[in-house]
Motif scaffolding. Structure first.
Motif, PDB file in Angstrom:
ATOM      1  N   UNK A 291      10.376  15.431   3.560  1.00 28.75           N
ATOM      2  CA  UNK A 291       9.511  15.569   4.733  1.00 28.75           C
ATOM      3  C   UNK A 291       8.338  14.587   4.736  1.00 28.75           C
ATOM      4  N   UNK A 292       7.884  14.150   3.577  1.00 29.63           N
ATOM      5  CA  UNK A 292       6.878  13.091   3.477  1.00 29.63           C
ATOM      6  C   UNK A 292       6.834  12.577   2.041  1.00 29.63           C
ATOM      7  N   UNK A 293       6.094  11.477   1.865  1.00 27.38           N
ATOM      8  CA  UNK A 293       5.883  10.951   0.525  1.00 27.38           C
ATOM      9  C   UNK A 293       4.601  11.516  -0.070  1.00 27.38           C
ATOM     10  N   UNK A 294       4.068  10.807  -1.069  1.00 27.31           N
ATOM     11  CA  UNK A 294       2.834  11.263  -1.719  1.00 27.31           C
ATOM     12  C   UNK A 294       1.758  10.193  -1.547  1.00 27.31           C
ATOM     13  N   UNK A 295       0.523  10.570  -1.872  1.00 24.24           N
ATOM     14  CA  UNK A 295      -0.582   9.624  -1.745  1.00 24.24           C
ATOM     15  C   UNK A 295      -0.398   8.467  -2.719  1.00 24.24           C
ATOM     16  N   UNK A 296      -0.966   7.318  -2.350  1.00 21.37           N
ATOM     17  CA  UNK A 296      -0.804   6.129  -3.180  1.00 21.37           C
ATOM     18  C   UNK A 296      -1.479   6.308  -4.539  1.00 21.37           C
ATOM     19  N   UNK A 297      -2.684   6.830  -4.561  1.00 20.11           N
ATOM     20  CA  UNK A 297      -3.401   7.024  -5.821  1.00 20.11           C
ATOM     21  C   UNK A 297      -3.054   8.389  -6.413  1.00 20.11           C
ATOM     22  N   UNK A 298      -2.763   8.401  -7.707  1.00 16.99           N
ATOM     23  CA  UNK A 298      -2.456   9.687  -8.341  1.00 16.99           C
ATOM     24  C   UNK A 298      -3.731  10.480  -8.563  1.00 16.99           C
ATOM     25  N   UNK A 299      -3.566  11.774  -8.857  1.00 14.67           N
ATOM     26  CA  UNK A 299      -4.736  12.636  -9.059  1.00 14.67           C
ATOM     27  C   UNK A 299      -5.025  12.879 -10.533  1.00 14.67           C
ATOM     28  N   UNK A 300      -4.418  12.115 -11.390  1.00  8.77           N
ATOM     29  CA  UNK A 300      -4.622  12.248 -12.823  1.00  8.77           C
ATOM     30  C   UNK A 300      -3.451  12.872 -13.542  1.00  8.77           C
ATOM     31  N   UNK A 301      -2.768  13.806 -12.875  1.00  8.48           N
ATOM     32  CA  UNK A 301      -1.623  14.487 -13.481  1.00  8.48           C
ATOM     33  C   UNK A 301      -0.450  14.622 -12.521  1.00  8.48           C
ATOM     34  N   UNK A 302      -0.709  14.344 -11.261  1.00  8.52           N
ATOM     35  CA  UNK A 302       0.322  14.464 -10.248  1.00  8.52           C
ATOM     36  C   UNK A 302      -0.064  13.650  -9.035  1.00  8.52           C
ATOM     37  N   UNK A 303       0.494  14.014  -7.888  1.00 13.06           N
ATOM     38  CA  UNK A 303       0.184  13.321  -6.634  1.00 13.06           C
ATOM     39  C   UNK A 303       0.073  14.348  -5.518  1.00 13.06           C
ATOM     40  N   UNK A 304      -0.706  14.016  -4.513  1.00 12.70           N
ATOM     41  CA  UNK A 304      -0.924  14.931  -3.395  1.00 12.70           C
ATOM     42  C   UNK A 304      -0.156  14.465  -2.158  1.00 12.70           C
ATOM     43  N   UNK A 305      -0.159  15.311  -1.136  1.00 10.80           N
ATOM     44  CA  UNK A 305       0.637  15.047   0.072  1.00 10.80           C
ATOM     45  C   UNK A 305       0.243  13.726   0.709  1.00 10.80           C
ATOM     46  N   UNK A 306       1.263  12.948   1.094  1.00  8.53           N
ATOM     47  CA  UNK A 306       1.002  11.665   1.718  1.00  8.53           C
ATOM     48  C   UNK A 306       1.910  11.425   2.902  1.00  8.53           C
ATOM     49  N   UNK A 307       2.302  10.170   3.088  1.00  8.07           N
ATOM     50  CA  UNK A 307       3.190   9.814   4.193  1.00  8.07           C
ATOM     51  C   UNK A 307       3.989   8.589   3.768  1.00  8.07           C
TER      52      UNK A 307
END
Length: 378
Positions: A291-307
């Motif tokens: 349904x979407x990709x993830x954010x370009x910058x990681x959050x340190x341990x994972x990634x958040x909702x992106x496009x």
């Protein structure tokens, strides 16, 4: 598309939860990828390189084999205008092809009704999994949902065959007698009769299946084997659907995606091999999306909702290679820290619907969209 001996079939694989496109098709040639992903990244020496710029996640080896055979299209930067970062809303947009309002009909449900306007093929579509994806929903569109073909059916808890047959006949009589008593009862009764008929048809597929492909022991591979069993039985199914996940990797991003992509790549390769052995690979394509990709910058341990995600189309009817431009990772080109899309997903739907399933895409996509070009001329 030229005529074939068998009706073309579409298998849809939904990667639920928002698959990390950057770690799926890895832009190893762009240092900005490693700058933005200090923790949640694929080391360059592990990437399964396609060219000097991009490559596949190292857990996608089986899919890389298909790519190298020229039978897998990698569609980069897939999305839609004004992306929504809610799982539920974005998935609904993909299911209904309605980015600006809440749709009331699934894109595949509409397809089924166009292929069978009399609603006379009760196994036109088979969903492998619990529930019914919105993509398959449309008024009158017959769809069977199966969790396990071995146990699928009605009244299976009745061990004695005569008693079971009598119980099923009672339901048939009840549904048949209710038809004609009003639109609501007509709909419910026809749905019941279709379910009974579909269960009878699907109950025959295991006896018709023969293969030496050994699928892995996970839920995704079991669903793919179920699709192979249904298609090899040639009962008239035109669409199979399943999903895997969740890919929602806010934490533990690398390990979570590694396991899921291993499942997906292995299941796809085994299914593709099964279709080739059964001489069905010219008539079946696989469409993979999230349904979407993830954010370009990681959050340190994972990634958040992106496009800005990635999609794949696989099969012997596919002109393999890379399609669409990989979204820019330059900071000034990002959309609030996310990838911009380059290919509208409705372009993919248009090509699949019109050039593969041979139905009109315009009622679904509400306009004209340039086709991507992944379907080979046959």
């Amino acid at each position: 598309m030229t005529s074939t001996k068998k009706d073309p079939v579409l298998v849809v694989l939904q990667l639920s939860g928002g698959n990390d496109a950057l770690n799926t098709v890895v832009p190893h040639g762009d240092p900005r990828y490693y700058d933005n992903r200090p923790n949640v990244r694929v080391p360059e020496d592990q990437v399964l390189k396609i060219d000097d710029n991009v490559g596949l996640n190292p857990n996608m080896g089986p899919m890389k084999k298909i790519y190298d055979e020229g039978k897998m299209a990698v569609i980069q930067g897939v999305g839609y205008p004004n992306p929504n970062r809610s799982h539920f809303r974005s998935m609904d947009i993909w299911h209904t092809a309605e980015p600006t309002k809440v749709g009331n009909e699934g894109w595949l449900g509409n397809t089924i009704n166009q292929m069978y306007p009399q609603h006379d093929n009760v196994v036109a579509a088979v969903n492998f999994g619990a529930g019914l994806p919105r993509a398959l929903v449309a008024h009158g569109a017959p769809v069977a949902s199966v969790t396990d073909l071995k146990t699928y059916g009605l009244m299976n808890h009745i061990g004695e065959s005569q008693q079971r047959n009598e119980a099923l006949q009672a339901f048939r009589d009840m549904y048949s007698q209710a038809i004609g008593s009003g639109p609501v009862m007509d709909y419910l009764s026809q749905t019941g009769l279709d379910a009974l008929k579909g269960a009878d048809i699907l109950g025959t597929v295991l006896d018709k299946y023969s293969s030496d492909v050994e699928y892995a022991d996970n839920s995704f591979s079991k669903a793919m084997k179920g699709a192979a069993q249904v298609l090899q039985a040639e009962i008239g199914t035109r669409i199979c659907y399943t999903q895997h996940g969740s890919f929602d990797a806010h934490t533990n991003g690398i390990a979570l995606q590694e396991g899921l992509l291993t499942d997906v790549a292995g299941g796809i390769y085994d299914f593709y091999s099964d279709m080739k052995q059964a001489n069905n690979s010219d008539d079946v394509i696989i469409f993979v999306f999230s349904e979407f990709g993830r954010r370009v910058r990681d959050n340190g341990n994972g990634t958040d909702h992106g496009s800005g995600g990635v999609a794949f189309v696989i099969g012997d009817a596919i002109d393999g290679g890379n399609y669409g431009e990989y979204p820019s990772l330059k900071s000034q080109d990002l959309l609030e820290g996310d990838l911009h899309f380059n290919v509208d997903f409705r372009s993919i739907y248009t090509e699949i619907m019109e050039d593969w399933l041979e139905v009109d895409a315009r009622p679904v996509v509400k306009g004209e969209y340039e086709k991507v070009g992944f379907l080979a001329t046959r």
